[in-house]
Every structure is written in structure tokens, then in C-alpha cells.
Design an enzyme around this catalytic site. Structure first.
Site, mmCIF file in Angstrom:
data_model
loop_
_atom_site.group_PDB
_atom_site.id
_atom_site.type_symbol
_atom_site.label_atom_id
_atom_site.label_comp_id
_atom_site.label_asym_id
_atom_site.label_seq_id
_atom_site.Cartn_x
_atom_site.Cartn_y
_atom_site.Cartn_z
ATOM 1 N N ASP A 271 0.562 7.450 8.658
ATOM 2 C CA ASP A 271 1.251 6.801 7.531
ATOM 3 C C ASP A 271 2.456 7.680 7.209
ATOM 4 O O ASP A 271 3.127 8.130 8.127
ATOM 5 C CB ASP A 271 0.291 6.637 6.343
ATOM 6 C CG ASP A 271 0.676 5.488 5.427
ATOM 7 O OD1 ASP A 271 1.834 5.492 4.949
ATOM 8 O OD2 ASP A 271 -0.152 4.604 5.168
ATOM 9 N N HIS A 305 5.101 6.502 8.901
ATOM 10 C CA HIS A 305 5.870 5.423 8.277
ATOM 11 C C HIS A 305 7.198 5.939 7.742
ATOM 12 O O HIS A 305 8.163 5.193 7.670
ATOM 13 C CB HIS A 305 5.064 4.789 7.140
ATOM 14 C CG HIS A 305 3.888 4.000 7.625
ATOM 15 N ND1 HIS A 305 3.065 3.292 6.777
ATOM 16 C CD2 HIS A 305 3.401 3.793 8.869
ATOM 17 C CE1 HIS A 305 2.119 2.693 7.474
ATOM 18 N NE2 HIS A 305 2.298 2.990 8.744
#
Length: 473
Positions: A271, A305
């Protein structure tokens, strides 16, 4: 623009040193050493402090609690594998994604400890594969079929969005958690779904004078490292690694902390890579503690991300942040600022410089106030929120940004009530498929910025681009 940062107070320790083997620990990869490791830590802390050594070997354990004045040192070849059995991690009142809620106790945790350190060349593995939900679109077909054969899983068919839960209790726990808006306070009731409330791997809360050096944290159940409401943190040459498909597999989430230096670290995340937070919505604002005085430099973010990220939980504010001399390669976004209505809070006084980016999948730079979607016109939605619920991004300066390969160069999307304002990008070159898009913002200045797209180059010499500005290419 200058960011004034105070000197960090680093921990110091007495010369006393003990090995966990003196307390009965066995490095056979099978023996549970939880009691031995915690006994060594407690003994040293009660004696006034010192160093607890984890020698080379394969050490299996459950949760380790750090205590005042303890330096946990791992020797070369030390591999610490945390149990993947959720029954070894009782539920406690904790925080996750900005809200107070029930979570399993973390594999490494401390609450209110002072003068603590984890150092050396050891590897801490959080056994995250036993906890995480898996999404089909993140796996190859053979990998997915192999996951479906694992015993005890719960499969939810949604086409490419199909999910595999580690158990039916995890699946039901997701629904239970959603029904409570992510804030579960009844531990007895939540016990039936304990496996759902997977912990962050390293959870440091209300701690002071923290030193992390050299170690590797990997394969966490949720976020990898989560200092919250801590003061005086120094991290150097730390590696945080999660598989890119790891759900909620952030590397570092720094929340409501003061006086932090992060240098020479490596992040490879499922993430966000390096993420700055400060609580969520009114419960977050009630803590009245911003994240401030942070220096991040000479770091590398591989997957994730975002390379450097602020939000979306930033309700108590983020200020006085210096990020420099970092490399992001293969991340979804390079510099990512995200929030939404309901958060409130202000992100201000950030200086980001000398950043190298390569193969960025989406935006090189993005500021987005619509992280959580809503239905209806912007005007109708925003008038439902009082001013304290509306977040603000301002006084953010970026310079010497080099990005080779991105889908979009710069995107800034603000709010009607509080447009994003006073943002500067200077002396930068971005190669991207698309150029610049800005809306609901003001005083956005590009100075000596080149955006190269589809064989064209556009130079912004010294321009203030505002309102509904759209790139010409």
C-alpha cells in the site's frame, strides 16, 4: 521556503547486556519463545535498562512488549518469526486508520515506553499471509487457484474482485466492523471475529526517544510500522517489506508524532510507502495532536500506492515536513496528498526537494480532496459540512523533481469551500503521458517546470495556474 526542525533526543542505555538464551529461548524455529524474550526485556528494564540480545538463529515467538530503557539488539543471522495463529494475540483497545477500535495486540508493541531501541541486522517476519484478505485482481491465475486450495479459507465470488478471507470469521468480522463504522469498542462481542482485527506489526503508542536501526520488518498482518503520538524518533537504514498484493500493507504510517528523522531507509509496500497521518474526522481532531517536525531523506520506495503520502487521515494537521534526496521507482503515485470532506485539518509548510521518480503508474504529483466519493453536486455536498469538517492543503513547496515515466504529470483537485492554495513546483522535469490538470485551487505556481508528453514539451517559466485550468496536452 525553510522548514525549521528541532534536534531529536536519542535514547541512551546502560552497559548491561543479556541474551534471550539466558532466559531459556531456543532457536529451533519451533519452540515458542514469547515468555523468554519478554522475561529478558522485563528483567533488563527493572534493573534500570540495558541491551537484550537476540543471537543468530530462527526464533519463533508471539507478541513482544518493549519496556523503558531497553535496547533490543539483533545479531547478524537472527530471524524472528511471529506466530501466525491469531489465538496468540488477544484483542485490545487500539487505533487503526485514524479511529479508536479493537485490534489484536501487535507482534511488537509498546505503550508509554521511554528510551527504547531495536537495532542490528535481524529480520522480523509478521506471518501476514495468515491474516490478510486477498483480492483476485492482484494475483496471477495460478497463484489464485493455489490460494483457493488453502484449508479453512472463505471465498467470496465477485468476478475479478473476488476475495479470499483467511476464515469465515474474518469475512463476518468485516461486516461486523463496517456495521460499527470502523469503531468497535466491545471486546467481548468482537472476540467472535478476532482474526478479522489483524494488527499492525510494530505499534508504538505514546512513546518517547525511539531509535530503530538496521533491522528488517517484513510480511506484516496490516501496516508494517505505526508510531502513534510519539516524540523523538530516529530511524536509519531500516527496511520495511511487504508483498505488493498485501491488503493494507503500508510500510510506514507516522501518526500524530513530533520530532522525527527517517534517513537511509528502504520501503517496499503493498500500500503506501511513507505515509503521514494525524487521526480521522472528529475523533482524530479531538486528540489535538498534529504530526510535525519530520525530516525524511535519502530513502528509497520501490513498490506501493504512493512514495511519499499525506493522508487521508490528517484531521489534526500535518506541518513542518522536509522530504529530500529520495527515490521512488514503480510506485502507483510519486507524491500523493489525499483527503476528503469530514476530515478537517490543515496540511501546511511542507518542503519536498530533490526527488527522483521512475516508472510511476499514475500521477507524479497528485493532490486530491475527493478520496472518499460522494453523490450529488459539489455545491450540494459541501454545504452539508461545517467549516471544521473541510480539510485544507496550503503552503507546499516542491523543487528539483525529476520523473521519467508517469500517466499524468500533476493533478490538483480541491474543494469549493477551501480550494487548495499556495502550491509551488519549481525547477522540475516530468515525462508523462498527460500533462497538468488543476481545478478548485488558487495560487498554484509552476516555475521552470517542463512537462514532456507525447513527444511534446511544455515549459512553465513562471506561471500562476488557477481555477479550471486544463493542460493543453
Amino acid at each position: 521556503m525553510n522548514v525549521q526542525l528541532p534536534k531529536i533526543q536519542v535514547p541512551e542505555f546502560p552497559e548491561k547486556k543479556v541474551s534471550i538464551e539466558e532466559f531459556g529461548a531456543v532457536p529451533d524455529g519451533i519452540t515458542m519463545n514469547t515468555q523468554s524474550i519478554n522475561a529478558a526485556i522485563l528483567s533488563v528494564s527493572e534493573a534500570g535498562g540495558g541491551t537484550v540480545v537476540i543471537p543468530a538463529g530462527y526464533w519463533k515467538t508471539a507478541a513482544i512488549e518493549l519496556k523503558d530503557n531497553v535496547h533490543l539488539h539483533t545479531e547478524q543471522g537472527a530471524f524472528i518469526k511471529f506466530s501466525g495463529d491469531w489465538r496468540n494475540y488477544p484483542l485490545i483497545h487500539s487505533h487503526f486508520e485514524g479511529f479508536p477500535t479493537a485490534r489484536c495486540i501487535s507482534p511488537i508493541y509498546a505503550n508509554g515506553a521511554e528510551n527504547i531501541a531495536i537495532t542490528g541486522n535481524g529480520v522480523f517476519d509478521g506471518a501476514g499471509e495468515n491474516w490478510r484478505v486477498c483480492k483476485k485482481w492482484k494475483f496471477t491465475a495460478p497463484q489464485w487457484e493455489e490460494l483457493k486450495q488453502k484449508p479453512g479459507i472463505y471465498y467470496e465470488e465477485k468476478g475479478e474482485n473476488s476475495l479470499i478471507y483467511p476464515s469465515e470469521a474474518s469475512y463476518k468480522g468485516n461486516k461486523y466492523n463496517n456495521a460499527h463504522g470502523g469503531m468497535v469498542d466491545n471486546l467481548e462481542e468482537a472476540e467472535a471475529y478476532r482474526i478479522f482485527f489483524r494488527p499492525v506489526m510494530v505499534n508504538l503508542v505514546n512513546c518517547k526517544r525511539i531509535y530503530l536501526e538496521g533491522i528488517t520488518f517484513q510480511n506484516s498482518p496490516a501496516w508494517c510500522l505505526h508510531p502513534r503520538m510519539c516524540d523523538d524518533i530516529l530511524m536509519e537504514k531500516v527496511s520495511m517489506r511487504n508483498p505488493w498484493y498485501a491488503q493494507n500493507g503500508d510500510a510506514l504510517d507516522l501518526e500524530s508524532c513530533h520530532n522525527v528523522e527517517i534517513r537511509g531507509c528502504i520501503f517496499d509496500a503493498g500500500d503506501d510507502g511513507i505515509c503521514i497521518k494525524s487521526g480521522k474526522n472528529k475523533p482524530g481532531r479531538d486528540t489535538e495532536r498534529a504530526t510535525e517536525n519530520v525530516w525524511i531523506h535519502d530513502c528509497i520506495v520501490y513498490h506501493g500506492h504512493g512514495g511519499f503520502v499525506v493522508g487521508s487521515e490528517m484531521s489534526c494537521g500535518v506541518k513542518n515536513i522536509l522530504v529530500e534526496n529520495c527515490t521512488f521507482t514503480g510506485t502507483d503515485v510519486g507524491l500523493r496528498f489525499k483527503s476528503c470532506l469530514g476530515r478537517g485539518g490543515t496540511v501546511e509548510n511542507l518542503l519536498i526537494r530533490n526527488i527522483r521518480m521512475d516508472n510511476i503508474k499514475e500521477h507524479a504529483i497528485v493532490m486530491n480532496m475527493g478520496y472518499s466519493s460522494a453523490i450529488g453536486s459539489e455545491k450540494d455536498i459541501e454545504k452539508q459540512y461545517p467549516d471544521e469538517d473541510v480539510p485544507e492543503f496550503c503552503n507546499i513547496h516542491m523543487e528539483d523533481i525529476l520523473c521519467i515515466g508517469a500517466k499524468r504529470g500533476i493533478e490538483i483537485s480541491g474543494l469549493l469551500k477551501k480550494p487548495i492554495h499556495d502550491i509551488t513546483v519549481k525547477n522540475s522535469f516530468i515525462q508523462a503521458e498527460e500533462g497538468v490538470r488543476c481545478r478548485l485551487c488558487k495560487d498554484i505556481r509552476l516555475e521552470n517546470v517542463t512537462i514532456a508528453s507525447d513527444g511534446k514539451e511544455q515549459l512553465f517559466a513562471k506561471e500562476n495556474i488557477c481555477g479550471e485550468y486544463q493542460s493543453e496536452f
